[in-house]
Write an enzyme that holds these catalytic residues in place. Sequence first.
Site, PDB file in Angstrom:
ATOM      1  N   ASP A  12       0.804  -1.232   0.000  1.00  9.55           N
ATOM      2  CA  ASP A  12       0.000   0.000   0.000  1.00  9.55           C
ATOM      3  C   ASP A  12       0.833   1.276   0.000  1.00  9.55           C
ATOM      4  O   ASP A  12       0.417   2.309   0.520  1.00  9.55           O
ATOM      5  CB  ASP A  12      -0.965   0.019   1.206  1.00  9.55           C
ATOM      6  CG  ASP A  12      -1.859  -1.196   1.232  1.00  9.55           C
ATOM      7  OD1 ASP A  12      -2.192  -1.705   0.150  1.00  9.55           O
ATOM      8  OD2 ASP A  12      -2.214  -1.647   2.338  1.00  9.55           O
ATOM      9  N   GLU A  13       1.989   1.217  -0.594  1.00  6.31           N
ATOM     10  CA  GLU A  13       2.899   2.363  -0.607  1.00  6.31           C
ATOM     11  C   GLU A  13       2.474   3.415  -1.628  1.00  6.31           C
ATOM     12  O   GLU A  13       2.953   4.555  -1.585  1.00  6.31           O
ATOM     13  CB  GLU A  13       4.329   1.904  -0.948  1.00  6.31           C
ATOM     14  CG  GLU A  13       4.943   0.906   0.036  1.00  6.31           C
ATOM     15  CD  GLU A  13       4.636  -0.552  -0.336  1.00  6.31           C
ATOM     16  OE1 GLU A  13       3.764  -0.785  -1.198  1.00  6.31           O
ATOM     17  OE2 GLU A  13       5.274  -1.443   0.236  1.00  6.31           O
ATOM     18  N   GLY A  16       0.268   1.654  -7.250  1.00  7.26           N
ATOM     19  CA  GLY A  16      -0.696   1.868  -8.330  1.00  7.26           C
ATOM     20  C   GLY A  16      -0.506   3.241  -8.942  1.00  7.26           C
ATOM     21  O   GLY A  16      -0.430   3.395 -10.165  1.00  7.26           O
ATOM     22  N   ALA A  38      -4.112  -7.855  -3.582  1.00  8.70           N
ATOM     23  CA  ALA A  38      -3.630  -6.494  -3.811  1.00  8.70           C
ATOM     24  C   ALA A  38      -4.795  -5.536  -4.020  1.00  8.70           C
ATOM     25  O   ALA A  38      -5.871  -5.933  -4.459  1.00  8.70           O
ATOM     26  CB  ALA A  38      -2.734  -6.482  -5.052  1.00  8.70           C
ATOM     27  N   HIS A  40      -4.713  -1.707  -5.724  1.00 10.99           N
ATOM     28  CA  HIS A  40      -3.890  -0.612  -6.248  1.00 10.99           C
ATOM     29  C   HIS A  40      -4.811   0.516  -6.701  1.00 10.99           C
ATOM     30  O   HIS A  40      -5.685   0.306  -7.537  1.00 10.99           O
ATOM     31  CB  HIS A  40      -3.023  -1.105  -7.409  1.00 10.99           C
ATOM     32  CG  HIS A  40      -2.010  -2.141  -6.988  1.00 10.99           C
ATOM     33  ND1 HIS A  40      -1.165  -2.764  -7.858  1.00 10.99           N
ATOM     34  CD2 HIS A  40      -1.704  -2.645  -5.762  1.00 10.99           C
ATOM     35  CE1 HIS A  40      -0.387  -3.613  -7.198  1.00 10.99           C
ATOM     36  NE2 HIS A  40      -0.712  -3.556  -5.922  1.00 10.99           N
TER      37      HIS A  40
HETATM   38  P1  GDP Z   1      -0.721   0.343  -3.536  1.00  9.76           P
HETATM   39  O1  GDP Z   1      -1.295  -0.949  -3.050  1.00  9.76           O
HETATM   40  O2  GDP Z   1       0.739   0.448  -3.275  1.00  9.76           O
HETATM   41  O3  GDP Z   1      -1.064   0.650  -4.962  1.00  9.76           O
HETATM   42  O4  GDP Z   1      -1.392   1.489  -2.651  1.00  9.76           O
HETATM   43  P2  GDP Z   1      -2.962   1.586  -2.237  1.00  9.76           P
HETATM   44  O5  GDP Z   1      -3.740   2.031  -3.408  1.00  9.76           O
HETATM   45  O6  GDP Z   1      -3.397   0.346  -1.532  1.00  9.76           O
HETATM   46  O7  GDP Z   1      -2.904   2.688  -1.110  1.00  9.76           O
HETATM   47  C1  GDP Z   1      -2.392   3.959  -1.334  1.00  9.76           C
HETATM   48  C2  GDP Z   1      -3.481   4.997  -1.038  1.00  9.76           C
HETATM   49  O8  GDP Z   1      -2.886   6.280  -0.927  1.00  9.76           O
HETATM   50  C3  GDP Z   1      -4.491   5.132  -2.153  1.00  9.76           C
HETATM   51  O9  GDP Z   1      -5.725   5.525  -1.613  1.00  9.76           O
HETATM   52  C4  GDP Z   1      -3.907   6.230  -3.030  1.00  9.76           C
HETATM   53  O10 GDP Z   1      -4.904   6.909  -3.786  1.00  9.76           O
HETATM   54  C5  GDP Z   1      -3.315   7.141  -1.988  1.00  9.76           C
HETATM   55  N1  GDP Z   1      -2.099   7.860  -2.359  1.00  9.76           N
HETATM   56  C6  GDP Z   1      -1.114   7.509  -3.224  1.00  9.76           C
HETATM   57  N2  GDP Z   1      -0.122   8.419  -3.195  1.00  9.76           N
HETATM   58  C7  GDP Z   1      -0.466   9.352  -2.280  1.00  9.76           C
HETATM   59  C8  GDP Z   1       0.165  10.530  -1.776  1.00  9.76           C
HETATM   60  O11 GDP Z   1       1.281  10.915  -2.155  1.00  9.76           O
HETATM   61  N3  GDP Z   1      -0.511  11.229  -0.820  1.00  9.76           N
HETATM   62  C9  GDP Z   1      -1.723  10.839  -0.358  1.00  9.76           C
HETATM   63  N4  GDP Z   1      -2.305  11.586   0.585  1.00  9.76           N
HETATM   64  N5  GDP Z   1      -2.342   9.728  -0.806  1.00  9.76           N
HETATM   65  C10 GDP Z   1      -1.720   9.009  -1.745  1.00  9.76           C
HETATM   66  P1  IMO Z   2      -0.887  -4.223  -2.217  1.00 11.23           P
HETATM   67  O1  IMO Z   2      -0.447  -4.771  -3.546  1.00 11.23           O
HETATM   68  C1  IMO Z   2      -0.968  -4.635   2.119  1.00 11.23           C
HETATM   69  C2  IMO Z   2      -1.016  -8.727   3.715  1.00 11.23           C
HETATM   70  C3  IMO Z   2      -2.268  -9.173   4.415  1.00 11.23           C
HETATM   71  C4  IMO Z   2      -1.685 -10.164   5.413  1.00 11.23           C
HETATM   72  C5  IMO Z   2      -0.554 -10.821   4.616  1.00 11.23           C
HETATM   73  C6  IMO Z   2      -0.923 -12.152   3.996  1.00 11.23           C
HETATM   74  O2  IMO Z   2      -2.184  -3.507  -2.264  1.00 11.23           O
HETATM   75  O3  IMO Z   2       0.200  -3.429  -1.590  1.00 11.23           O
HETATM   76  P2  IMO Z   2      -2.477 -12.853   1.948  1.00 11.23           P
HETATM   77  O4  IMO Z   2      -3.948 -12.649   1.727  1.00 11.23           O
HETATM   78  O5  IMO Z   2      -1.639 -12.237   0.877  1.00 11.23           O
HETATM   79  O6  IMO Z   2      -2.122 -14.263   2.233  1.00 11.23           O
HETATM   80  O7  IMO Z   2      -2.156 -12.047   3.314  1.00 11.23           O
HETATM   81  O8  IMO Z   2      -0.210  -9.903   3.597  1.00 11.23           O
HETATM   82  N1  IMO Z   2      -1.201  -8.204   2.340  1.00 11.23           N
HETATM   83  C7  IMO Z   2      -1.151  -6.906   2.014  1.00 11.23           C
HETATM   84  N2  IMO Z   2      -0.993  -5.809   2.776  1.00 11.23           N
HETATM   85  N3  IMO Z   2      -1.051  -4.509   0.781  1.00 11.23           N
HETATM   86  C8  IMO Z   2      -1.188  -5.588   0.001  1.00 11.23           C
HETATM   87  O9  IMO Z   2      -1.164  -5.547  -1.349  1.00 11.23           O
HETATM   88  C9  IMO Z   2      -1.265  -6.868   0.608  1.00 11.23           C
HETATM   89  N4  IMO Z   2      -1.419  -8.121   0.146  1.00 11.23           N
HETATM   90  C10 IMO Z   2      -1.355  -8.932   1.209  1.00 11.23           C
HETATM   91  O10 IMO Z   2      -2.908  -8.106   5.046  1.00 11.23           O
HETATM   92  O11 IMO Z   2      -1.113  -9.460   6.492  1.00 11.23           O
HETATM   93 MG    MG Z   3      -2.815  -1.628  -1.794  1.00  6.76          MG
END
Ligand code: GDP
Ligand code: IMO
Ligand code: MG
Length: 409
Positions: A12-13, A16, A38, A40
């Site tokens: 979740d960094e 996406g 995931a 994204h």
């Molecule tokens: P991913 O799994 O690495 O693609 O990340 P996620 O989508 O799960 O979570 C990132 C969240 O932060 C999403 O809601 C994005 O829209 C949001 N996001 C991404 N970059 C930034 C940023 O620089 N600032 C803020 N406030 N939100 C961001």
């Molecule tokens: P993205 O791509 C954050 C975590 C789960 C759990 C562990 C194992 O969005 O960054 P699993 O269902 O994969 O066997 O769960 O990994 N986990 C994630 N946490 N972002 C993700 O994906 C994750 N995918 C799995 O919460 O702790």
């Molecule tokens: Mg994510």
Amino acid sequence: MNLVVIGAQWGDEGKGKVVDYLSDGADVTVRFSGGANAGHTIVRDDKVYKLHLVPSGIVTPDKTVVLGSGMVIDPEALFAELHELTNLGVLWEGRVLISDRAHVVLPAYRQLDVELDQKRAEPIGTTGRGIGVAYSRKAMRDGYRMVDILEQDVFETIDAQDREFLEQYRAPLADMVIDIQRYMELKGNKTVLLEGAQGALLDLDLGTYPYVSSGCSAAAGASLGSGIGPRAIDRVVGVFKAYSTRVGNGPFPSEFQPNRDGRLTEHIREVGNEYGVTTGRPRRCGYLDLVALRYICRSNSIDSLALTHIDVYDDLDEVKVCVAYDIEQSSIDSFPASRGALNKAQPVTKRFAGWKTSLSGVTSYKDLPVAAQDYIAFIEQYTGVPVDIVSVGADRQQTIVRRDPWTQS
Ligand code: GDP
Ligand code: IMO
Ligand code: MG
């Protein structure tokens, strides 16, 4: 030019967002690991796209995306996601391909995933999407790949109930499944973007085992999970947040503690909207952990860092980063394998002045407040890796590129 993008923390960094941004420069985007665990997110032209299986290059018009060999794919989830994309106006037909070597997630795997986790003395807190079951079956050589379900004689060996479920997807899948290597050769793609899922600290080998996912979310997985040889990978981008988050259980040395850090978790969760895209679970929050980040930079050959969510720190008087761990009587600045050590680790922090101003409208690096630049400079110095991209908000336009990872200029 083949560019890998991985998460450099626990997922979740903002992968996406970064992949969507970089996909402009790519002929094709290949997702190389994970499955519907995931989530994204892409925010572009006032629309929000939440992707689970489809690579984040899909939102860029006319670009092709491939679900790579290292993925585990739930057909039901995939077609539901494609339907959502249609509703959002994304013309995906003919642009979504699937490696014939990718594995299939069957409905029973989801149920089993939940049951197995509930039975664990210390549950991992999986997403319940059947991921661990699919990768286990793959390792046991009992799994089914895309090519297998399309081949009549292999298909007939599958359990009747699963066959009935799969039957409805066979024809649409047949139009999408490819031999990825041949496809790459035929198309002569010059620029390939390799999209990771999860984060390197959730990688089965590099991560905080057993509190990890089951795929290869590290940069090394990009080669196997895409069919592109390791020497053909040119550059690795690691995406990380200005702080740390984690969903599910497992060690988290720099996690905010109410008695030490007050209501920082609530503040960051609120401002950063730190709730899981896939499960809606609140994310655990903590300081940026430079010990972990440096470990991930080194073990993944990260050339370039993309810092996201720095805007979430806008209101703080001071910002701290974790630079070492105190474990019992000693201090270390390397990342231990031992979960006992990680659970006992207390963060040693370094303090920076907050910038106390909104960064969300800043469009060039020189316009960032000095305090924010100092924070970034310290991250670069500690990790030895340049921060080439700074994201100051969720929207695609809220992206400052100091050096373009495609050209390094
Ligand atoms: P991913 O799994 O690495 O693609 O990340 P996620 O989508 O799960 O979570 C990132 C969240 O932060 C999403 O809601 C994005 O829209 C949001 N996001 C991404 N970059 C930034 C940023 O620089 N600032 C803020 N406030 N939100 C961001
Ligand atoms: P993205 O791509 C954050 C975590 C789960 C759990 C562990 C194992 O969005 O960054 P699993 O269902 O994969 O066997 O769960 O990994 N986990 C994630 N946490 N972002 C993700 O994906 C994750 N995918 C799995 O919460 O702790
Ligand atoms: Mg994510």
